[in-house]
Design a protein around this motif. Structure first.
Motif, short mmCIF file in Angstrom:
data_model
loop_
_atom_site.label_atom_id
_atom_site.label_comp_id
_atom_site.label_asym_id
_atom_site.label_seq_id
_atom_site.Cartn_x
_atom_site.Cartn_y
_atom_site.Cartn_z
N ARG A 59 7.01 8.97 -3.09
CA ARG A 59 8.18 8.42 -2.41
C ARG A 59 8.43 6.98 -2.86
O ARG A 59 9.56 6.57 -3.07
CB ARG A 59 7.96 8.48 -0.90
CG ARG A 59 9.24 8.69 -0.13
CD ARG A 59 8.99 9.04 1.33
NE ARG A 59 7.98 8.22 1.95
CZ ARG A 59 6.94 8.70 2.64
NH1 ARG A 59 6.78 9.98 2.77
NH2 ARG A 59 6.07 7.89 3.18
N ILE A 60 7.36 6.24 -2.99
CA ILE A 60 7.51 4.83 -3.37
C ILE A 60 7.92 4.68 -4.83
O ILE A 60 8.85 3.95 -5.16
CB ILE A 60 6.19 4.07 -3.12
CG1 ILE A 60 5.90 4.02 -1.61
CG2 ILE A 60 6.25 2.66 -3.70
CD1 ILE A 60 4.49 3.54 -1.28
N ASP A 84 -2.60 12.77 1.43
CA ASP A 84 -1.25 12.40 1.86
C ASP A 84 -0.74 11.18 1.09
O ASP A 84 0.46 10.95 1.01
CB ASP A 84 -1.19 12.18 3.36
CG ASP A 84 -2.16 11.14 3.83
OD1 ASP A 84 -1.89 10.50 4.84
OD2 ASP A 84 -3.20 10.93 3.16
N TYR A 85 -1.64 10.44 0.49
CA TYR A 85 -1.19 9.30 -0.31
C TYR A 85 -0.36 9.75 -1.49
O TYR A 85 0.44 9.01 -2.03
CB TYR A 85 -2.37 8.42 -0.77
CG TYR A 85 -3.35 9.10 -1.69
CD1 TYR A 85 -3.03 9.33 -3.02
CD2 TYR A 85 -4.60 9.47 -1.23
CE1 TYR A 85 -3.92 9.94 -3.87
CE2 TYR A 85 -5.51 10.07 -2.08
CZ TYR A 85 -5.17 10.31 -3.38
OH TYR A 85 -6.06 10.91 -4.21
N LYS A 114 -0.88 0.78 1.64
CA LYS A 114 0.37 1.45 2.03
C LYS A 114 1.55 1.09 1.14
O LYS A 114 2.51 1.83 1.05
CB LYS A 114 0.70 1.08 3.48
CG LYS A 114 -0.26 1.68 4.49
CD LYS A 114 0.20 3.09 4.91
CE LYS A 114 -0.75 3.72 5.91
NZ LYS A 114 -1.80 4.52 5.25
N ASP A 115 1.48 -0.08 0.53
CA ASP A 115 2.61 -0.47 -0.31
C ASP A 115 2.59 0.20 -1.68
O ASP A 115 3.47 0.00 -2.50
CB ASP A 115 2.67 -1.99 -0.46
CG ASP A 115 1.46 -2.55 -1.20
OD1 ASP A 115 0.53 -1.76 -1.51
OD2 ASP A 115 1.43 -3.76 -1.49
N GLY A 116 1.55 1.00 -1.95
CA GLY A 116 1.50 1.75 -3.20
C GLY A 116 1.07 0.93 -4.40
O GLY A 116 1.18 1.38 -5.54
N ASN A 136 -6.25 2.80 -0.97
CA ASN A 136 -4.90 3.32 -0.84
C ASN A 136 -4.01 2.42 0.00
O ASN A 136 -3.63 2.76 1.12
CB ASN A 136 -4.95 4.72 -0.23
CG ASN A 136 -5.65 5.72 -1.13
OD1 ASN A 136 -5.25 5.92 -2.27
ND2 ASN A 136 -6.70 6.34 -0.64
N GLU A 141 2.03 12.07 -1.51
CA GLU A 141 3.42 12.09 -1.10
C GLU A 141 3.98 10.67 -0.95
O GLU A 141 5.11 10.39 -1.32
CB GLU A 141 3.58 12.85 0.22
CG GLU A 141 3.51 14.37 0.07
CD GLU A 141 4.54 14.91 -0.92
OE1 GLU A 141 5.71 14.49 -0.84
OE2 GLU A 141 4.16 15.72 -1.78
N GLN A 142 3.15 9.81 -0.41
CA GLN A 142 3.60 8.43 -0.23
C GLN A 142 3.90 7.78 -1.58
O GLN A 142 4.89 7.09 -1.76
CB GLN A 142 2.52 7.61 0.49
CG GLN A 142 2.28 8.04 1.93
CD GLN A 142 1.12 7.28 2.54
OE1 GLN A 142 1.03 6.07 2.40
NE2 GLN A 142 0.21 7.99 3.18
N SER A 143 3.01 8.02 -2.51
CA SER A 143 3.19 7.42 -3.82
C SER A 143 4.43 7.96 -4.52
O SER A 143 5.18 7.21 -5.15
CB SER A 143 1.95 7.68 -4.68
OG SER A 143 2.11 7.09 -5.95
#
Ligand SMILES: [Zn+2]
Ligand SMILES: [Zn+2]
Length: 114
Positions: free
Chosen positions: A48-49, A41-42, A83-85, A81, A44-46
């Motif tokens: 997005r960031i 899932d990281y 959260k702030d990428g 990982n 998708e987060q990455s």
């Protein structure tokens, strides 16, 4: 008169060793125990960031082509990982491979090619 000679038993006839397909599959599985335990899932987060753009060649991608982008871990540790990428870098698969082939992280990518 006795015949004195050596008698030889079982000459030749070497049994060819065959491995069944399932046996091979089993051993491959055993070698390939490294499955993604960290989850993906990281990714998708990455995306997005950092956006749908390769951090190296600056190629940008349509959302429909997002699967061409992979997440690179700057410190080489896929478990790191934040959260702030800050440990992530979005790279296209070409740049990602390039990045790893020149570093010490080659086996990480060989094990897990996204
Ligand atoms: Zn690239
Ligand atoms: Zn990487």
């Amino acid at each position: 008169m006795a015949f004195r000679g050596k008698r030889r038993y079982g000459i030749g006839k070497k049994k060819k060793e065959t491995r069944s397909a399932s046996e091979i599959v089993e051993s491959l599985k055993a070698m390939n125990v490294r499955t993604e335990a960290t989850g993906s899932d990281y990714r998708e987060q990455s995306l997005r960031i950092h956006g749908l753009i390769c951090a190296k060649c600056a190629r940008d991608f349509e959302p429909k082509d997002r699967h061409h982008l992979t997440v690179h871990h700057k410190d080489g540790n896929p478990r790191n990982n934040p959260k702030d990428g800050s440990n992530w870098e979005n790279l296209c698969s070409h740049c990602h491979e390039d990045e790893h082939s020149r570093g010490l992280l080659g086996d990480y990518l060989r094990g897990k090619k996204d």
